[in-house]
Design a protein around this motif. Structure first.
Motif, PDB file in Angstrom:
ATOM      1  N   ILE A  16      -6.653  12.099   1.189  1.00 21.69           N
ATOM      2  CA  ILE A  16      -5.757  11.695   0.731  1.00 21.69           C
ATOM      3  C   ILE A  16      -4.453  11.211   1.644  1.00 21.69           C
ATOM      4  CG2 ILE A  16      -3.544  12.798  -0.368  1.00 21.69           C
ATOM      5  CD1 ILE A  16      -5.884  14.523  -2.120  1.00 21.69           C
ATOM      6  N   GLY A  17      -4.496  11.895   2.878  1.00 15.23           N
ATOM      7  CA  GLY A  17      -3.560  11.574   3.883  1.00 15.23           C
ATOM      8  C   GLY A  17      -3.773  10.019   4.464  1.00 15.23           C
ATOM      9  N   LEU A  18      -5.335   9.913   4.540  1.00 15.85           N
ATOM     10  CA  LEU A  18      -5.548   8.645   5.058  1.00 15.85           C
ATOM     11  C   LEU A  18      -5.103   7.379   3.867  1.00 15.85           C
ATOM     12  CD1 LEU A  18      -8.933   9.073   6.852  1.00 15.85           C
ATOM     13  CD2 LEU A  18      -6.819   8.548   7.918  1.00 15.85           C
ATOM     14  N   GLY A  19      -5.316   7.872   2.731  1.00 20.30           N
ATOM     15  CA  GLY A  19      -4.970   6.771   1.758  1.00 20.30           C
ATOM     16  C   GLY A  19      -3.445   6.413   1.671  1.00 20.30           C
ATOM     17  N   LEU A  20      -2.736   7.615   1.512  1.00 30.48           N
ATOM     18  CA  LEU A  20      -1.300   7.594   1.703  1.00 30.48           C
ATOM     19  C   LEU A  20      -0.831   6.710   3.097  1.00 30.48           C
ATOM     20  CD1 LEU A  20      -0.324  10.974   0.347  1.00 30.48           C
ATOM     21  CD2 LEU A  20       0.203   8.580  -0.881  1.00 30.48           C
ATOM     22  N   LEU A  21      -1.230   6.999   4.050  1.00 32.25           N
ATOM     23  CA  LEU A  21      -0.907   6.211   5.282  1.00 32.25           C
ATOM     24  C   LEU A  21      -1.383   4.828   5.168  1.00 32.25           C
ATOM     25  CD1 LEU A  21      -1.631   8.939   7.900  1.00 32.25           C
ATOM     26  CD2 LEU A  21       0.566   8.116   6.979  1.00 32.25           C
ATOM     27  N   GLY A  27       2.618  -1.775   3.473  1.00 33.03           N
ATOM     28  CA  GLY A  27       3.845  -2.248   2.617  1.00 33.03           C
ATOM     29  C   GLY A  27       4.241  -1.159   1.340  1.00 33.03           C
ATOM     30  N   GLY A  28       3.464  -0.141   1.401  1.00 37.42           N
ATOM     31  CA  GLY A  28       3.937   0.851   0.483  1.00 37.42           C
ATOM     32  C   GLY A  28       5.352   1.381   0.445  1.00 37.42           C
ATOM     33  N   PRO A  29       5.535   2.154  -0.341  1.00 34.19           N
ATOM     34  CA  PRO A  29       6.854   2.687  -0.467  1.00 34.19           C
ATOM     35  C   PRO A  29       7.132   3.734   0.895  1.00 34.19           C
ATOM     36  CG  PRO A  29       5.607   3.889  -2.139  1.00 34.19           C
ATOM     37  CD  PRO A  29       4.994   2.640  -1.413  1.00 34.19           C
ATOM     38  N   LEU A  30       8.372   3.888   1.118  1.00 29.31           N
ATOM     39  CA  LEU A  30       8.611   4.879   2.313  1.00 29.31           C
ATOM     40  C   LEU A  30       8.184   6.094   2.100  1.00 29.31           C
ATOM     41  CD1 LEU A  30      10.185   4.833   5.006  1.00 29.31           C
ATOM     42  CD2 LEU A  30      11.919   5.777   3.767  1.00 29.31           C
ATOM     43  N   TRP A  31       8.155   6.807   1.017  1.00 25.88           N
ATOM     44  CA  TRP A  31       7.603   8.048   0.921  1.00 25.88           C
ATOM     45  C   TRP A  31       6.028   8.272   1.056  1.00 25.88           C
ATOM     46  CZ3 TRP A  31       3.778   8.710  -2.650  1.00 25.88           C
ATOM     47  CH2 TRP A  31       3.541   8.144  -3.631  1.00 25.88           C
ATOM     48  N   ALA A  32       5.339   7.312   1.138  1.00 30.69           N
ATOM     49  CA  ALA A  32       3.955   7.205   1.310  1.00 30.69           C
ATOM     50  C   ALA A  32       3.493   7.809   2.795  1.00 30.69           C
ATOM     51  CB  ALA A  32       3.312   6.139   1.043  1.00 30.69           C
ATOM     52  N   TRP A  33       4.520   7.806   3.774  1.00 34.38           N
ATOM     53  CA  TRP A  33       4.337   8.165   5.093  1.00 34.38           C
ATOM     54  C   TRP A  33       3.956   9.847   4.986  1.00 34.38           C
ATOM     55  CZ3 TRP A  33       2.973   5.579   9.000  1.00 34.38           C
ATOM     56  CH2 TRP A  33       3.173   3.949   8.926  1.00 34.38           C
ATOM     57  N   ILE A  34       4.402  10.527   3.734  1.00 37.88           N
ATOM     58  CA  ILE A  34       4.262  11.930   3.706  1.00 37.88           C
ATOM     59  C   ILE A  34       2.621  12.082   3.930  1.00 37.88           C
ATOM     60  CG2 ILE A  34       3.454  11.875   1.182  1.00 37.88           C
ATOM     61  CD1 ILE A  34       5.925  14.189   3.020  1.00 37.88           C
TER      62      ILE A  34
END
Length: 63
Positions: A16-21, A27-34
């Motif tokens: 999940i972490g790798l996918g979000l990063l 170019g995804g949303p800023l919150w994806a850095w979570i």
């Protein structure tokens, strides 16, 4: 720090972490850095929220 995150939980957190990063970097949303949080807790095998709540998915018992 004693491990409180089990193997399956760790794998899920890392994926999940790798996918979000990856989403954030592409170019995804800023919150994806979570995604840094589940990636870090998965790699370390320790989750501070689990410690506060008394949850443990790791089968090892520490004295």
């Amino acid at each position: 720090m004693h491990r409180n995150v089990g193997s399956i939980d760790r794998i899920g957190r890392i994926l999940i972490g790798l996918g979000l990063l990856a989403w954030a970097i592409s170019g995804g949303p800023l919150w994806a850095w979570i995604g840094i949080l589940p990636l870090a807790t998965g790699l370390l095998g320790w989750c501070p929220a689990y410690s506060l709540l008394g949850i443990r998915t790791c089968p090892l018992k520490h004295k």
